[in-house]
Design a protein around this motif. Sequence first.
Motif, PDB file in Angstrom:
ATOM      1  N   ARG A   1      10.025  37.130  10.618  1.00 30.91           N
ATOM      2  CA  ARG A   1      10.489  38.363   9.954  1.00 30.91           C
ATOM      3  C   ARG A   1      10.258  39.574  10.849  1.00 30.91           C
ATOM      4  NH1 ARG A   1       6.864  40.957   5.787  1.00 30.91           N
ATOM      5  NH2 ARG A   1       6.008  41.491   7.801  1.00 30.91           N
ATOM      6  N   ASP A   2       9.069  39.672  11.449  1.00 29.93           N
ATOM      7  CA  ASP A   2       8.783  40.785  12.345  1.00 29.93           C
ATOM      8  C   ASP A   2       9.722  40.783  13.546  1.00 29.93           C
ATOM      9  OD1 ASP A   2       6.781  41.659  10.669  1.00 29.93           O
ATOM     10  OD2 ASP A   2       5.138  40.848  11.893  1.00 29.93           O
ATOM     11  N   TYR A   3      10.013  39.593  14.052  1.00 32.96           N
ATOM     12  CA  TYR A   3      10.930  39.481  15.175  1.00 32.96           C
ATOM     13  C   TYR A   3      12.333  39.933  14.754  1.00 32.96           C
ATOM     14  CZ  TYR A   3      12.658  37.589  19.581  1.00 32.96           C
ATOM     15  OH  TYR A   3      13.207  37.440  20.814  1.00 32.96           O
ATOM     16  N   MET A   4      12.703  39.597  13.514  1.00 34.93           N
ATOM     17  CA  MET A   4      13.997  40.032  12.977  1.00 34.93           C
ATOM     18  C   MET A   4      14.066  41.555  12.965  1.00 34.93           C
ATOM     19  SD  MET A   4      16.977  39.264  11.489  1.00 34.93           S
ATOM     20  CE  MET A   4      16.931  37.726  10.607  1.00 34.93           C
ATOM     21  N   TYR A   5      12.993  42.201  12.522  1.00 32.23           N
ATOM     22  CA  TYR A   5      12.958  43.670  12.477  1.00 32.23           C
ATOM     23  C   TYR A   5      13.100  44.270  13.868  1.00 32.23           C
ATOM     24  CZ  TYR A   5      11.032  43.229   7.723  1.00 32.23           C
ATOM     25  OH  TYR A   5      10.821  42.931   6.415  1.00 32.23           O
ATOM     26  N   GLU A   6      12.443  43.673  14.845  1.00 32.67           N
ATOM     27  CA  GLU A   6      12.521  44.181  16.213  1.00 32.67           C
ATOM     28  C   GLU A   6      13.909  43.987  16.800  1.00 32.67           C
ATOM     29  OE1 GLU A   6       9.515  42.447  18.707  1.00 32.67           O
ATOM     30  OE2 GLU A   6       7.969  42.749  17.180  1.00 32.67           O
ATOM     31  N   LEU A   7      14.487  42.836  16.523  1.00 33.52           N
ATOM     32  CA  LEU A   7      15.758  42.470  17.135  1.00 33.52           C
ATOM     33  C   LEU A   7      16.938  43.221  16.531  1.00 33.52           C
ATOM     34  CD1 LEU A   7      16.751  40.522  19.283  1.00 33.52           C
ATOM     35  CD2 LEU A   7      17.123  38.855  17.477  1.00 33.52           C
ATOM     36  N   CYS A   8      16.930  43.372  15.230  1.00 34.37           N
ATOM     37  CA  CYS A   8      18.067  44.030  14.593  1.00 34.37           C
ATOM     38  C   CYS A   8      17.573  44.905  13.443  1.00 34.37           C
ATOM     39  CB  CYS A   8      19.105  43.029  14.111  1.00 34.37           C
ATOM     40  SG  CYS A   8      18.498  41.699  13.087  1.00 34.37           S
TER      41      CYS A   8
ATOM     42  N   GLN B   1      19.600  24.644  19.645  1.00 32.71           N
ATOM     43  CA  GLN B   1      19.143  25.209  20.919  1.00 32.71           C
ATOM     44  C   GLN B   1      20.183  24.928  22.005  1.00 32.71           C
ATOM     45  OE1 GLN B   1      15.403  23.620  22.304  1.00 32.71           O
ATOM     46  NE2 GLN B   1      15.491  24.723  24.228  1.00 32.71           N
ATOM     47  N   GLU B   2      20.705  23.709  22.028  1.00 29.80           N
ATOM     48  CA  GLU B   2      21.727  23.352  23.017  1.00 29.80           C
ATOM     49  C   GLU B   2      23.015  24.160  22.824  1.00 29.80           C
ATOM     50  OE1 GLU B   2      22.520  19.156  22.827  1.00 29.80           O
ATOM     51  OE2 GLU B   2      20.382  18.669  22.985  1.00 29.80           O
ATOM     52  N   LEU B   3      23.392  24.380  21.571  1.00 33.64           N
ATOM     53  CA  LEU B   3      24.654  25.058  21.269  1.00 33.64           C
ATOM     54  C   LEU B   3      24.580  26.573  21.378  1.00 33.64           C
ATOM     55  CD1 LEU B   3      25.785  22.998  18.148  1.00 33.64           C
ATOM     56  CD2 LEU B   3      26.706  22.859  20.479  1.00 33.64           C
ATOM     57  N   ALA B   4      23.373  27.117  21.265  1.00 36.34           N
ATOM     58  CA  ALA B   4      23.225  28.580  21.263  1.00 36.34           C
ATOM     59  C   ALA B   4      23.699  29.160  22.590  1.00 36.34           C
ATOM     60  CB  ALA B   4      21.783  28.967  20.994  1.00 36.34           C
ATOM     61  N   GLU B   5      24.414  30.260  22.478  1.00 37.09           N
ATOM     62  CA  GLU B   5      24.921  30.929  23.673  1.00 37.09           C
ATOM     63  C   GLU B   5      24.002  32.056  24.113  1.00 37.09           C
ATOM     64  OE1 GLU B   5      28.798  32.055  22.344  1.00 37.09           O
ATOM     65  OE2 GLU B   5      29.523  29.987  22.357  1.00 37.09           O
ATOM     66  N   ASP B   6      23.122  32.478  23.250  1.00 38.55           N
ATOM     67  CA  ASP B   6      22.220  33.586  23.514  1.00 38.55           C
ATOM     68  C   ASP B   6      20.844  33.043  23.901  1.00 38.55           C
ATOM     69  OD1 ASP B   6      21.774  36.718  22.713  1.00 38.55           O
ATOM     70  OD2 ASP B   6      19.995  35.491  22.282  1.00 38.55           O
ATOM     71  N   THR B   7      20.239  33.613  24.938  1.00 34.43           N
ATOM     72  CA  THR B   7      18.932  33.167  25.418  1.00 34.43           C
ATOM     73  C   THR B   7      17.857  33.297  24.352  1.00 34.43           C
ATOM     74  OG1 THR B   7      19.556  33.858  27.649  1.00 34.43           O
ATOM     75  CG2 THR B   7      17.215  33.462  27.248  1.00 34.43           C
ATOM     76  N   ILE B   8      17.874  34.391  23.613  1.00 35.13           N
ATOM     77  CA  ILE B   8      16.861  34.595  22.580  1.00 35.13           C
ATOM     78  C   ILE B   8      17.018  33.555  21.478  1.00 35.13           C
ATOM     79  CG2 ILE B   8      15.967  36.192  20.837  1.00 35.13           C
ATOM     80  CD1 ILE B   8      16.801  38.481  22.759  1.00 35.13           C
TER      81      ILE B   8
ATOM     82  N   ALA C   1      24.487  28.376  14.558  1.00 31.91           N
ATOM     83  CA  ALA C   1      23.886  29.694  14.709  1.00 31.91           C
ATOM     84  C   ALA C   1      23.840  29.990  16.202  1.00 31.91           C
ATOM     85  CB  ALA C   1      22.486  29.715  14.127  1.00 31.91           C
ATOM     86  N   LEU C   2      24.628  30.908  16.615  1.00 33.70           N
ATOM     87  CA  LEU C   2      24.709  31.210  18.038  1.00 33.70           C
ATOM     88  C   LEU C   2      24.011  32.511  18.395  1.00 33.70           C
ATOM     89  CD1 LEU C   2      28.412  30.199  18.640  1.00 33.70           C
ATOM     90  CD2 LEU C   2      26.356  28.815  18.913  1.00 33.70           C
ATOM     91  N   THR C   3      23.756  33.338  17.403  1.00 37.35           N
ATOM     92  CA  THR C   3      23.126  34.626  17.682  1.00 37.35           C
ATOM     93  C   THR C   3      21.648  34.568  17.306  1.00 37.35           C
ATOM     94  OG1 THR C   3      23.491  35.563  15.481  1.00 37.35           O
ATOM     95  CG2 THR C   3      25.289  35.790  17.097  1.00 37.35           C
ATOM     96  N   PRO C   4      20.854  35.459  17.863  1.00 34.12           N
ATOM     97  CA  PRO C   4      19.448  35.519  17.464  1.00 34.12           C
ATOM     98  C   PRO C   4      19.285  35.773  15.968  1.00 34.12           C
ATOM     99  CG  PRO C   4      19.803  36.787  19.462  1.00 34.12           C
ATOM    100  CD  PRO C   4      21.158  36.372  18.963  1.00 34.12           C
ATOM    101  N   ARG C   5      20.143  36.621  15.414  1.00 32.77           N
ATOM    102  CA  ARG C   5      20.062  36.903  13.980  1.00 32.77           C
ATOM    103  C   ARG C   5      20.252  35.628  13.167  1.00 32.77           C
ATOM    104  NH1 ARG C   5      24.316  40.490  10.430  1.00 32.77           N
ATOM    105  NH2 ARG C   5      23.678  39.619   8.445  1.00 32.77           N
ATOM    106  N   ASP C   6      21.272  34.842  13.501  1.00 27.78           N
ATOM    107  CA  ASP C   6      21.505  33.583  12.799  1.00 27.78           C
ATOM    108  C   ASP C   6      20.301  32.652  12.917  1.00 27.78           C
ATOM    109  OD1 ASP C   6      24.085  34.466  12.232  1.00 27.78           O
ATOM    110  OD2 ASP C   6      24.999  33.289  13.844  1.00 27.78           O
ATOM    111  N   ALA C   7      19.757  32.561  14.112  1.00 30.49           N
ATOM    112  CA  ALA C   7      18.607  31.688  14.349  1.00 30.49           C
ATOM    113  C   ALA C   7      17.418  32.115  13.508  1.00 30.49           C
ATOM    114  CB  ALA C   7      18.243  31.704  15.839  1.00 30.49           C
ATOM    115  N   LEU C   8      17.157  33.410  13.480  1.00 29.98           N
ATOM    116  CA  LEU C   8      16.020  33.913  12.717  1.00 29.98           C
ATOM    117  C   LEU C   8      16.219  33.717  11.220  1.00 29.98           C
ATOM    118  CD1 LEU C   8      15.388  37.093  14.829  1.00 29.98           C
ATOM    119  CD2 LEU C   8      13.826  35.151  14.604  1.00 29.98           C
ATOM    120  N   GLU C   9      17.411  33.948  10.722  1.00 26.68           N
ATOM    121  CA  GLU C   9      17.669  33.763   9.293  1.00 26.68           C
ATOM    122  C   GLU C   9      17.487  32.309   8.881  1.00 26.68           C
ATOM    123  OE1 GLU C   9      21.492  35.513   8.513  1.00 26.68           O
ATOM    124  OE2 GLU C   9      20.666  37.551   8.510  1.00 26.68           O
ATOM    125  N   ILE C  10      17.939  31.378   9.704  1.00 33.95           N
ATOM    126  CA  ILE C  10      17.744  29.953   9.415  1.00 33.95           C
ATOM    127  C   ILE C  10      16.255  29.628   9.396  1.00 33.95           C
ATOM    128  CG2 ILE C  10      18.025  27.616  10.345  1.00 33.95           C
ATOM    129  CD1 ILE C  10      20.774  28.657  11.436  1.00 33.95           C
ATOM    130  N   GLY C  11      15.530  30.118  10.382  1.00 33.48           N
ATOM    131  CA  GLY C  11      14.087  29.869  10.445  1.00 33.48           C
ATOM    132  C   GLY C  11      13.349  30.446   9.252  1.00 33.48           C
TER     133      GLY C  11
END
Length: 173
Positions: free
Chosen positions: A150-157, A30-37, A98-108
């Motif tokens: 997963r649903d958030y992943m679909y919405e985001l990308c 969370q601290e390292l992420a550059e993207d708000t999402i 993981a700096l992008t929302p996609r990376d964050a979601l895939e890890i989760g």
Amino acid sequence: MASDCLNLSMIFDLAVKNSEKGVSYYRKMQELAEDTIAKEVFHRLAEEEDEERRALIKVARAEANEGEINLDEQTYCYLCALGDELSFPYDQTKEFRALTPRDALEIGIEAKKDGILLYHELLNRCATKEAKNILLHLIENEQRHLLELRDYMYELCPTGCKYYRKIGNTGVS
């Protein structure tokens, strides 16, 4: 390894320690992420992981009150292997950010899948009704969180991610 050392409480200890590492990992990401999402996703994952940690402690206590359940070596090694797969990659030898929302979601998503598998295995081996109820609740939460991510992943990308769109959106499965 002596068979009296191969017990379920050691597996619960492993799971609790791993959840503690997970909370630290998600907070660091969370601290390292550059993207708000991505920051929001990691904050949420840290909170969920801390809730899981507390639930696992309750399960371990319920089982400890019932008495120690010894495992055969193969079962013990299998459960340890599942627990090892949950290890969060923040040691010195790995560069993992993981700096992008996609990376964050895939890890989760991967963490939720691993947790569901481990909790099912623990559920099958617990002796107390209290422990089983807590684990069932944990499994239900993990499943719900997995679907939300997963649903958030679909919405985001909706295109370009490693996860496909929902069936019905484009006919792609």
